[in-house]
Design a protein around this motif. Structure first.
Motif, PDB file in Angstrom:
ATOM      1  N   ASN A 180      25.243 -29.933 -25.544  1.00  0.00           N
ATOM      2  CA  ASN A 180      24.936 -29.760 -26.942  1.00  0.00           C
ATOM      3  C   ASN A 180      25.369 -28.371 -27.319  1.00  0.00           C
ATOM      4  O   ASN A 180      24.778 -27.408 -27.762  1.00  0.00           O
ATOM      5  CB  ASN A 180      23.442 -29.687 -27.386  1.00  0.00           C
ATOM      6  CG  ASN A 180      23.270 -30.087 -28.803  1.00  0.00           C
ATOM      7  OD1 ASN A 180      24.161 -30.128 -29.510  1.00  0.00           O
ATOM      8  ND2 ASN A 180      21.820 -29.766 -29.159  1.00  0.00           N
ATOM      9  N   PHE A 181      26.790 -28.386 -27.010  1.00  0.00           N
ATOM     10  CA  PHE A 181      27.609 -26.855 -26.705  1.00  0.00           C
ATOM     11  C   PHE A 181      27.468 -26.131 -28.020  1.00  0.00           C
ATOM     12  O   PHE A 181      26.983 -25.013 -28.024  1.00  0.00           O
ATOM     13  CB  PHE A 181      28.871 -26.991 -26.535  1.00  0.00           C
ATOM     14  CG  PHE A 181      29.621 -25.964 -26.431  1.00  0.00           C
ATOM     15  CD1 PHE A 181      29.678 -24.864 -25.346  1.00  0.00           C
ATOM     16  CD2 PHE A 181      30.379 -25.398 -27.411  1.00  0.00           C
ATOM     17  CE1 PHE A 181      30.226 -23.743 -24.975  1.00  0.00           C
ATOM     18  CE2 PHE A 181      30.990 -24.009 -27.277  1.00  0.00           C
ATOM     19  CZ  PHE A 181      31.086 -23.597 -26.017  1.00  0.00           C
ATOM     20  N   PHE A 182      27.663 -26.690 -29.235  1.00  0.00           N
ATOM     21  CA  PHE A 182      27.565 -25.962 -30.640  1.00  0.00           C
ATOM     22  C   PHE A 182      26.228 -25.486 -30.783  1.00  0.00           C
ATOM     23  O   PHE A 182      26.090 -24.652 -31.833  1.00  0.00           O
ATOM     24  CB  PHE A 182      28.272 -26.819 -31.568  1.00  0.00           C
ATOM     25  CG  PHE A 182      29.931 -27.135 -31.266  1.00  0.00           C
ATOM     26  CD1 PHE A 182      30.495 -26.067 -31.535  1.00  0.00           C
ATOM     27  CD2 PHE A 182      30.216 -28.347 -30.886  1.00  0.00           C
ATOM     28  CE1 PHE A 182      31.766 -26.065 -31.142  1.00  0.00           C
ATOM     29  CE2 PHE A 182      31.477 -28.488 -30.378  1.00  0.00           C
ATOM     30  CZ  PHE A 182      32.561 -27.682 -30.746  1.00  0.00           C
ATOM     31  N   ALA A 183      25.134 -26.039 -30.462  1.00  0.00           N
ATOM     32  CA  ALA A 183      23.818 -25.545 -30.600  1.00  0.00           C
ATOM     33  C   ALA A 183      23.445 -24.324 -29.347  1.00  0.00           C
ATOM     34  O   ALA A 183      22.149 -23.687 -29.739  1.00  0.00           O
ATOM     35  CB  ALA A 183      22.944 -26.537 -30.568  1.00  0.00           C
ATOM     36  N   LEU A 184      24.205 -24.135 -28.665  1.00  0.00           N
ATOM     37  CA  LEU A 184      23.615 -23.172 -27.686  1.00  0.00           C
ATOM     38  C   LEU A 184      23.980 -21.633 -28.194  1.00  0.00           C
ATOM     39  O   LEU A 184      24.840 -21.577 -28.994  1.00  0.00           O
ATOM     40  CB  LEU A 184      24.499 -23.244 -26.341  1.00  0.00           C
ATOM     41  CG  LEU A 184      24.585 -24.328 -25.495  1.00  0.00           C
ATOM     42  CD1 LEU A 184      25.754 -24.201 -24.507  1.00  0.00           C
ATOM     43  CD2 LEU A 184      23.188 -24.228 -24.956  1.00  0.00           C
ATOM     44  N   PRO A 185      23.009 -20.718 -27.846  1.00  0.00           N
ATOM     45  CA  PRO A 185      23.184 -19.417 -28.230  1.00  0.00           C
ATOM     46  C   PRO A 185      24.569 -18.746 -27.841  1.00  0.00           C
ATOM     47  O   PRO A 185      24.982 -19.202 -26.698  1.00  0.00           O
ATOM     48  CB  PRO A 185      21.921 -18.735 -27.674  1.00  0.00           C
ATOM     49  CG  PRO A 185      21.572 -19.379 -26.626  1.00  0.00           C
ATOM     50  CD  PRO A 185      22.032 -20.962 -26.886  1.00  0.00           C
ATOM     51  N   GLU A 186      25.032 -17.988 -28.521  1.00  0.00           N
ATOM     52  CA  GLU A 186      26.318 -17.126 -28.283  1.00  0.00           C
ATOM     53  C   GLU A 186      26.108 -16.198 -26.902  1.00  0.00           C
ATOM     54  O   GLU A 186      27.034 -15.990 -26.249  1.00  0.00           O
ATOM     55  CB  GLU A 186      26.926 -16.390 -29.516  1.00  0.00           C
ATOM     56  CG  GLU A 186      27.386 -17.133 -30.821  1.00  0.00           C
ATOM     57  CD  GLU A 186      27.818 -16.230 -31.818  1.00  0.00           C
ATOM     58  OE1 GLU A 186      28.369 -15.113 -31.344  1.00  0.00           O
ATOM     59  OE2 GLU A 186      28.023 -16.691 -32.899  1.00  0.00           O
ATOM     60  N   ASN A 187      24.890 -15.611 -26.644  1.00  0.00           N
ATOM     61  CA  ASN A 187      24.829 -14.799 -25.527  1.00  0.00           C
ATOM     62  C   ASN A 187      23.486 -15.479 -25.048  1.00  0.00           C
ATOM     63  O   ASN A 187      22.511 -15.151 -25.266  1.00  0.00           O
ATOM     64  CB  ASN A 187      24.771 -13.543 -25.899  1.00  0.00           C
ATOM     65  CG  ASN A 187      24.799 -12.684 -24.684  1.00  0.00           C
ATOM     66  OD1 ASN A 187      24.702 -12.993 -23.530  1.00  0.00           O
ATOM     67  ND2 ASN A 187      24.484 -11.401 -25.002  1.00  0.00           N
ATOM     68  N   MET A 188      23.753 -16.075 -23.573  1.00  0.00           N
ATOM     69  CA  MET A 188      22.616 -16.454 -22.960  1.00  0.00           C
ATOM     70  C   MET A 188      22.212 -15.669 -21.807  1.00  0.00           C
ATOM     71  O   MET A 188      21.449 -15.758 -21.037  1.00  0.00           O
ATOM     72  CB  MET A 188      22.932 -17.700 -22.106  1.00  0.00           C
ATOM     73  CG  MET A 188      23.456 -18.807 -23.419  1.00  0.00           C
ATOM     74  SD  MET A 188      23.791 -20.461 -22.544  1.00  0.00           S
ATOM     75  CE  MET A 188      22.375 -21.095 -21.853  1.00  0.00           C
ATOM     76  N   VAL A 189      23.313 -14.346 -21.633  1.00  0.00           N
ATOM     77  CA  VAL A 189      22.948 -13.370 -20.665  1.00  0.00           C
ATOM     78  C   VAL A 189      21.990 -12.093 -21.197  1.00  0.00           C
ATOM     79  O   VAL A 189      22.538 -11.760 -21.981  1.00  0.00           O
ATOM     80  CB  VAL A 189      24.143 -12.725 -20.068  1.00  0.00           C
ATOM     81  CG1 VAL A 189      24.103 -11.680 -18.968  1.00  0.00           C
ATOM     82  CG2 VAL A 189      25.158 -13.963 -19.634  1.00  0.00           C
ATOM     83  N   THR A 190      20.740 -12.252 -20.689  1.00  0.00           N
ATOM     84  CA  THR A 190      19.820 -11.370 -21.136  1.00  0.00           C
ATOM     85  C   THR A 190      19.796 -10.233 -20.223  1.00  0.00           C
ATOM     86  O   THR A 190      19.525  -8.903 -20.610  1.00  0.00           O
ATOM     87  CB  THR A 190      18.253 -12.036 -21.110  1.00  0.00           C
ATOM     88  OG1 THR A 190      18.174 -12.461 -19.788  1.00  0.00           O
ATOM     89  CG2 THR A 190      18.399 -13.033 -22.115  1.00  0.00           C
ATOM     90  N   GLN A 191      20.097 -10.186 -18.939  1.00  0.00           N
ATOM     91  CA  GLN A 191      20.145  -9.089 -18.120  1.00  0.00           C
ATOM     92  C   GLN A 191      21.254  -9.266 -17.203  1.00  0.00           C
ATOM     93  O   GLN A 191      21.530 -10.300 -16.460  1.00  0.00           O
ATOM     94  CB  GLN A 191      18.837  -9.249 -17.065  1.00  0.00           C
ATOM     95  CG  GLN A 191      18.661  -8.060 -16.327  1.00  0.00           C
ATOM     96  CD  GLN A 191      17.329  -7.945 -15.535  1.00  0.00           C
ATOM     97  OE1 GLN A 191      16.429  -8.958 -15.795  1.00  0.00           O
ATOM     98  NE2 GLN A 191      17.063  -7.093 -14.828  1.00  0.00           N
ATOM     99  N   LEU A 192      21.981  -8.304 -16.761  1.00  0.00           N
ATOM    100  CA  LEU A 192      23.169  -8.294 -15.890  1.00  0.00           C
ATOM    101  C   LEU A 192      22.667  -8.192 -14.506  1.00  0.00           C
ATOM    102  O   LEU A 192      21.907  -7.383 -14.152  1.00  0.00           O
ATOM    103  CB  LEU A 192      24.008  -7.042 -16.058  1.00  0.00           C
ATOM    104  CG  LEU A 192      24.913  -7.150 -17.578  1.00  0.00           C
ATOM    105  CD1 LEU A 192      25.678  -5.844 -17.798  1.00  0.00           C
ATOM    106  CD2 LEU A 192      25.726  -8.460 -17.815  1.00  0.00           C
TER     107      LEU A 192
END
Length: 103
Positions: free
Chosen positions: A41-53
């Protein structure tokens, strides 16, 4: 449909990238990519899924461009959903294959 894939990070810090025009691929290569995009459901995914490096973790940026929309998703090994991981694996394999052919 255009797909841009970029992988960065990891222990080696090597960048891997790939630009694909799905229209240029044979059907047996294009269809699994289309299915993977649908399953994530690619187009519904958030732009940034990385919350912590996380040190030495691989990060990915996938941009998909259609006639109507451009959407980018940034994820990492720990934040990617199972469906997104399958797409990442497919794109990583293609990027490594193309890089090997150029060398």
């Amino acid at each position: 449909m255009l797909i841009r894939f970029e992988q960065t990070g990891g222990i080696m810090g090597r960048k891997v990238s790939l630009d694909l025009n799905i229209s240029d691929l044979p059907a047996n290569e294009a269809e699994p990519l289309r299915q993977a995009l649908d399953e994530t459901n690619f187009f519904a995914l958030p732009e940034n899924m990385v919350t912590q490096l996380v040190p030495d973790e691989l990060q990915y940026i996938i941009t998909v461009e259609t006639e109507n929309v451009i959407h980018s998703v940034r994820a990492s090994d720990t934040t990617a959903t199972p469906a997104l991981r399958a797409l990442i694996q497919n794109l990583s394999k293609k990027a490594r294959s193309r890089r090997t052919k150029k060398e």
